[in-house]
Design a protein around this motif. Structure first.
Motif, PDB file in Angstrom:
ATOM      1  N   ASP A  91       0.830  -1.206   0.000  1.00 13.16           N
ATOM      2  CA  ASP A  91       0.000   0.000   0.000  1.00 13.16           C
ATOM      3  C   ASP A  91       0.864   1.256   0.000  1.00 13.16           C
ATOM      4  O   ASP A  91       0.373   2.371   0.151  1.00 13.16           O
ATOM      5  CB  ASP A  91      -1.004   0.006   1.144  1.00 13.16           C
ATOM      6  N   GLY A 101      -4.546  -4.674  -2.514  1.00  9.41           N
ATOM      7  CA  GLY A 101      -5.998  -4.639  -2.339  1.00  9.41           C
ATOM      8  C   GLY A 101      -6.768  -4.006  -3.480  1.00  9.41           C
ATOM      9  O   GLY A 101      -7.982  -3.850  -3.405  1.00  9.41           O
ATOM     10  N   GLU A 104      -9.782  -5.754  -4.747  1.00  6.27           N
ATOM     11  CA  GLU A 104     -10.921  -5.764  -3.817  1.00  6.27           C
ATOM     12  C   GLU A 104     -11.656  -4.420  -3.851  1.00  6.27           C
ATOM     13  O   GLU A 104     -12.836  -4.355  -3.536  1.00  6.27           O
ATOM     14  CB  GLU A 104     -10.424  -6.079  -2.407  1.00  6.27           C
ATOM     15  N   ASP A 160      -3.189  -9.983  -4.268  1.00  2.90           N
ATOM     16  CA  ASP A 160      -4.180  -9.664  -3.234  1.00  2.90           C
ATOM     17  C   ASP A 160      -4.644 -10.897  -2.474  1.00  2.90           C
ATOM     18  O   ASP A 160      -4.924 -10.821  -1.277  1.00  2.90           O
ATOM     19  CB  ASP A 160      -5.378  -8.940  -3.875  1.00  2.90           C
TER      20      ASP A 160
END
Length: 163
Positions: A91, A101, A104, A160
């Motif tokens: 991240d 992520g 998602e 992920d």
């Protein structure tokens, strides 16, 4: 002397009248309401057009529950060659946002359209516009075709799932 006084009075009255003319026009009944109605219609149109799939050639992507390892391997090679200079798989931000992520948070079509069509995405897609405003750097078009974008998507899905 008296002529100068009347000239000054006349000048200040006429210039004040002209300054207020624009304000009076903006306060015409219905004008503000009409602008608000037009803005609301534009907002509704944008919301209706934003289906979360982005702007570009990809309208439907079929992803299975399982990762296609061969496709993800191809995607890893492409990611390392075209994406890793600006994106981390964590991240952590480099030039562009970190991608942990991302599968998602975004629909597969949006991810592929962003890879294939970054300029149009940042001009037309609300989410891409926000990302551009936040990161202040236009994503470079790497001339990735749909097949390669699908491979990169699969690699991001694998990343992920491993997290």
């Amino acid at each position: 002397m008296m002529a100068m006084f009347f000239s000054a009075a006349l000048f200040s009255c006429s210039s004040g009248e002209n300054e207020n003319q624009g304000a009076d026009a903006a306060e015409e009944p219905g004008l503000a309401q009409e602008q608000t109605t037009d803005e609301a219609a534009a907002t509704e149109e944008t919301a209706a057009a934003d289906d979360g799939k982005g702007v570009g050639p990809v309208t439907t992507v079929e992803v299975g529950a399982d990762i296609d390892e061969a496709l993800a391997g191809t995607g890893k090679t492409l990611f390392e060659g075209k994406c890793s200079a600006c994106h981390q798989l964590s991240d952590q931000k480099v030039v562009g946002p970190g991608l942990a992520g991302v599968t998602e948070r975004r629909k597969p079509e949006w991810i592929m359209n962003m890879i294939i069509n970054p300029e149009e995405m940042t001009k037309q897609d609300p989410t891409a516009k926000k990302l551009l405003a936040e990161h202040l750097t236009q994503m470079t078009n790497q001339n990735v075709n749909e097949q390669d974008a699908r491979a990169i998507l699969e690699f991001l899905r694998k990343n992920d799932k491993a997290s």
